[in-house]
Design a protein around this motif. Structure first.
Motif, PDB file in Angstrom:
ATOM      1  N   ASP A 114      54.236  44.991  57.871  1.00  0.00           N
ATOM      2  CA  ASP A 114      54.360  46.157  58.745  1.00  0.00           C
ATOM      3  C   ASP A 114      55.138  47.280  58.061  1.00  0.00           C
ATOM      4  OD1 ASP A 114      52.861  44.926  60.716  1.00  0.00           O
ATOM      5  OD2 ASP A 114      54.620  44.179  61.797  1.00  0.00           O
ATOM      6  N   ASP A 115      56.141  46.929  57.245  1.00  0.00           N
ATOM      7  CA  ASP A 115      56.887  47.934  56.480  1.00  0.00           C
ATOM      8  C   ASP A 115      56.013  48.525  55.376  1.00  0.00           C
ATOM      9  OD1 ASP A 115      59.022  47.302  58.120  1.00  0.00           O
ATOM     10  OD2 ASP A 115      60.130  46.203  56.567  1.00  0.00           O
TER      11      ASP A 115
ATOM     12  N   ILE B 242      52.741  48.856  55.550  1.00  0.00           N
ATOM     13  CA  ILE B 242      51.809  49.754  56.238  1.00  0.00           C
ATOM     14  C   ILE B 242      52.479  51.088  56.530  1.00  0.00           C
ATOM     15  CG2 ILE B 242      50.512  50.087  58.386  1.00  0.00           C
ATOM     16  CD1 ILE B 242      50.047  46.973  58.325  1.00  0.00           C
TER      17      ILE B 242
END
Length: 126
Positions: free
Chosen positions: A79-80, A82
């Motif tokens: 997620d980081d 992305i």
């Protein structure tokens, strides 16, 4: 017989665009070595950079820009990754999706570099 991959060679058409992508978007370190040759360093590996038409010898039989499909394991949660890709203006073309990596299941996103090589960035799953 084989323990690990030391480096691979990426043939590109536009070295400035390729350097901007691998350093600016993916966060690799640019290294200049013997004879002004360049490479992208990350972890204990590197990607040597060749420019189409002026490759270092010896070279692959048919070095072609855009023919690679590379998977990198991220040093942070996906997620980081992305969020960082979005902030850098990169276009994610697929994912997140679950895949099978070399040592475990992985969760991945896909994008393309300036020569349209397929780049997969993944996190290991428990």
């Amino acid at each position: 017989m084989i323990d690990h991959l030391d480096h691979l060679v990426l043939t590109c058409t536009d070295p400035d665009a390729t350097i901007a992508f691998y350093t600016g978007v993916l966060g690799m370190q640019l290294e200049t070595f013997r004879g002004g040759r360049q490479a992208f360093r990350f972890g204990n590996q590197k990607i040597n950079l060749h420019v189409r038409g002026s490759e270092f010898e010896p070279k692959a039989h048919l070095p072609v820009p855009g023919a690679l499909d590379l998977c990198f394991i991220a040093d942070r949660p996906l997620d980081d990754v992305i969020a960082a890709l979005n902030a850098a203006g990169a276009t994610i073309i697929d994912g997140p999706v679950e895949r099978t990596g070399a040592t475990s299941r992985i969760r991945s996103v896909y994008l393309r570099d300036p020569d349209l090589n397929l780049i997969e960035i993944s996190e290991l799953m428990a």
